[in-house]
Motif scaffolding. Structure first.
Motif, PDB file in Angstrom:
ATOM      1  N   ASN A 150       6.456  -7.681 -50.449  1.00 53.97           N
ATOM      2  CA  ASN A 150       5.340  -7.689 -49.521  1.00 53.97           C
ATOM      3  C   ASN A 150       4.124  -7.301 -50.350  1.00 53.97           C
ATOM      4  O   ASN A 150       3.940  -6.148 -50.694  1.00 53.97           O
ATOM      5  CB  ASN A 150       5.622  -6.667 -48.411  1.00 53.97           C
ATOM      6  N   SER A 151       3.310  -8.290 -50.724  1.00 54.30           N
ATOM      7  CA  SER A 151       2.236  -8.067 -51.698  1.00 54.30           C
ATOM      8  C   SER A 151       1.305  -6.952 -51.245  1.00 54.30           C
ATOM      9  O   SER A 151       0.883  -6.904 -50.090  1.00 54.30           O
ATOM     10  CB  SER A 151       1.438  -9.350 -51.895  1.00 54.30           C
ATOM     11  N   ALA A 188       9.476  -2.078 -68.988  1.00 51.93           N
ATOM     12  CA  ALA A 188       8.384  -2.697 -68.221  1.00 51.93           C
ATOM     13  C   ALA A 188       7.939  -1.779 -67.089  1.00 51.93           C
ATOM     14  O   ALA A 188       6.736  -1.650 -66.814  1.00 51.93           O
ATOM     15  CB  ALA A 188       8.815  -4.054 -67.671  1.00 51.93           C
ATOM     16  N   LEU A 189       8.884  -1.121 -66.446  1.00 47.59           N
ATOM     17  CA  LEU A 189       8.529  -0.161 -65.397  1.00 47.59           C
ATOM     18  C   LEU A 189       7.772   1.007 -66.002  1.00 47.59           C
ATOM     19  O   LEU A 189       6.780   1.482 -65.436  1.00 47.59           O
ATOM     20  CB  LEU A 189       9.784   0.334 -64.681  1.00 47.59           C
ATOM     21  N   GLY A 190       8.224   1.481 -67.164  1.00 49.13           N
ATOM     22  CA  GLY A 190       7.528   2.578 -67.827  1.00 49.13           C
ATOM     23  C   GLY A 190       6.090   2.242 -68.145  1.00 49.13           C
ATOM     24  O   GLY A 190       5.186   3.071 -67.948  1.00 49.13           O
ATOM     25  N   GLU A 191       5.843   1.037 -68.615  1.00 49.07           N
ATOM     26  CA  GLU A 191       4.480   0.621 -68.933  1.00 49.07           C
ATOM     27  C   GLU A 191       3.626   0.541 -67.673  1.00 49.07           C
ATOM     28  O   GLU A 191       2.446   0.907 -67.681  1.00 49.07           O
ATOM     29  CB  GLU A 191       4.495  -0.731 -69.655  1.00 49.07           C
ATOM     30  N   ALA A 192       4.218   0.049 -66.585  1.00 44.55           N
ATOM     31  CA  ALA A 192       3.475  -0.056 -65.327  1.00 44.55           C
ATOM     32  C   ALA A 192       3.100   1.327 -64.800  1.00 44.55           C
ATOM     33  O   ALA A 192       1.962   1.563 -64.377  1.00 44.55           O
ATOM     34  CB  ALA A 192       4.289  -0.825 -64.291  1.00 44.55           C
ATOM     35  N   THR A 215       9.238  -3.855 -50.795  1.00 42.70           N
ATOM     36  CA  THR A 215       9.493  -4.656 -51.984  1.00 42.70           C
ATOM     37  C   THR A 215      10.908  -4.436 -52.486  1.00 42.70           C
ATOM     38  O   THR A 215      11.482  -3.358 -52.290  1.00 42.70           O
ATOM     39  CB  THR A 215       8.490  -4.333 -53.113  1.00 42.70           C
ATOM     40  N   ASP A 216      11.466  -5.453 -53.132  1.00 39.78           N
ATOM     41  CA  ASP A 216      12.753  -5.283 -53.808  1.00 39.78           C
ATOM     42  C   ASP A 216      12.568  -5.317 -55.323  1.00 39.78           C
ATOM     43  O   ASP A 216      13.540  -5.396 -56.070  1.00 39.78           O
ATOM     44  CB  ASP A 216      13.771  -6.345 -53.358  1.00 39.78           C
ATOM     45  N   ASP A 217      11.309  -5.237 -55.779  1.00 41.50           N
ATOM     46  CA  ASP A 217      11.019  -5.257 -57.217  1.00 41.50           C
ATOM     47  C   ASP A 217       9.850  -4.316 -57.491  1.00 41.50           C
ATOM     48  O   ASP A 217       8.685  -4.704 -57.409  1.00 41.50           O
ATOM     49  CB  ASP A 217      10.683  -6.678 -57.661  1.00 41.50           C
ATOM     50  N   LEU A 218      10.166  -3.057 -57.806  1.00 46.16           N
ATOM     51  CA  LEU A 218       9.131  -2.045 -57.982  1.00 46.16           C
ATOM     52  C   LEU A 218       8.193  -2.393 -59.127  1.00 46.16           C
ATOM     53  O   LEU A 218       6.971  -2.239 -59.012  1.00 46.16           O
ATOM     54  CB  LEU A 218       9.780  -0.680 -58.232  1.00 46.16           C
ATOM     55  N   THR A 219       8.729  -2.867 -60.236  1.00 45.34           N
ATOM     56  CA  THR A 219       7.891  -3.169 -61.393  1.00 45.34           C
ATOM     57  C   THR A 219       6.863  -4.240 -61.063  1.00 45.34           C
ATOM     58  O   THR A 219       5.668  -4.085 -61.370  1.00 45.34           O
ATOM     59  CB  THR A 219       8.757  -3.621 -62.586  1.00 45.34           C
ATOM     60  N   SER A 220       7.296  -5.310 -60.433  1.00 41.78           N
ATOM     61  CA  SER A 220       6.369  -6.385 -60.065  1.00 41.78           C
ATOM     62  C   SER A 220       5.330  -5.900 -59.065  1.00 41.78           C
ATOM     63  O   SER A 220       4.153  -6.278 -59.147  1.00 41.78           O
ATOM     64  CB  SER A 220       7.136  -7.576 -59.484  1.00 41.78           C
ATOM     65  N   LEU A 273       4.138  -2.837 -58.745  1.00 39.15           N
ATOM     66  CA  LEU A 273       3.153  -2.012 -59.453  1.00 39.15           C
ATOM     67  C   LEU A 273       2.228  -2.875 -60.313  1.00 39.15           C
ATOM     68  O   LEU A 273       1.016  -2.615 -60.388  1.00 39.15           O
ATOM     69  CB  LEU A 273       3.857  -0.978 -60.321  1.00 39.15           C
ATOM     70  N   ASN A 274       2.776  -3.896 -60.940  1.00 33.76           N
ATOM     71  CA  ASN A 274       1.941  -4.780 -61.763  1.00 33.76           C
ATOM     72  C   ASN A 274       0.921  -5.542 -60.915  1.00 33.76           C
ATOM     73  O   ASN A 274      -0.203  -5.803 -61.355  1.00 33.76           O
ATOM     74  CB  ASN A 274       2.806  -5.747 -62.569  1.00 33.76           C
TER      75      ASN A 274
END
Length: 235
Positions: free
Chosen positions: A3-4, A100-104, A220-225, A227-228
């Protein structure tokens, strides 16, 4: 399923609060299942119950008291340190590192917190395995909460007071909707993390909380995306 995020809801956020289990690592890692088995074994040994009876009691305690630990302390006066040490003696290699999550998380403006019903050691070991431990300013665990778990209002009040969290400028990420009710009332933006490719048939695994749907701003089902996307909007 993302959910954007609405950029207007995150443009001002400077306090980023993350649950740990099934939030910072994905549900399919299945790490918490090891803890679940250990808790059942603890109940079985403590009360000399067969495993099926111990598991039923464990789930009863969880539903009534918020955590198995809280229930065992209330009903049986167990030692919290003994329980926490035993149930978190698990194999953390089940969690894949997520640079990738760490960078976000690192790129988010302001302070970042882990706020967990587990203990600090478990949080540190999990975040270290993910490769993201260094991106957090503080960890608020069940011991800091006085052993009173989320979703108790007093626990959020302790967290906010201890770390002087500016709640209107905060966002909280959680895998249980009921744990977002108080943050929502405090003025935080709320994000529910669900299992990958979430379907309604997952409701038993996710422990769906339909009563608290109004307390969830985003899913969301993709935390990294997720946050990005926030970072792209506020950057």
């Amino acid at each position: 399923m993302t959910n954007s995020p609405d950029p207007r809801r995150f443009a001002h956020v400077t306090e980023w609060v993350f649950d740990l289990d099934n939030t910072l690592y994905p549900h399919h890692s299945n790490l918490f299942s090891q803890i679940d088995v250990k808790m059942t074994a603890y109940v079985s040994e403590l009360l000399q119950l067969p495993r099926d009876e111990a598991r039923a009691l464990q789930k009863e305690l969880y539903k009534e008291y918020g955590t198995t630990l809280n229930g065992l302390m209330t009903r049986h006066g167990i030692d919290s340190d003994d329980f926490l040490n035993k149930v978190h003696d698990i194999d953390y290699s089940w969690v894949d590192p997520n640079p990738a999550l760490g960078e976000a998380i690192k790129a988010l403006p302001g302070r970042k917190f882990i706020f967990t019903n587990g203990d600090r050691g478990h949080a540190e070991r999990t975040a270290r395995q993910l490769g993201i431990l260094d991106q957090f300013d503080e960890i608020f665990d069940i011991v800091a909460a006085g052993l009173t778990p989320k979703p108790a209002r007093e626990t959020y009040d302790k967290f906010v007071g201890l770390h002087r969290v500016d709640t209107p400028n905060a966002a909280m990420f959680e895998d249980l909707a009921r744990n977002l009710s108080v943050p929502k009332a405090m003025g935080m933006a709320t994000v529910l993390i669900v299992p990958r490719n979430f379907e309604p048939t997952f409701s038993e695994i996710w422990e769906q909380d339909p009563t608290f749907e109004d307390d969830v701003d985003f899913v969301t089902d993709d935390l990294t995306s997720f946050l990005n996307t926030i970072l792209a909007d506020i950057g």
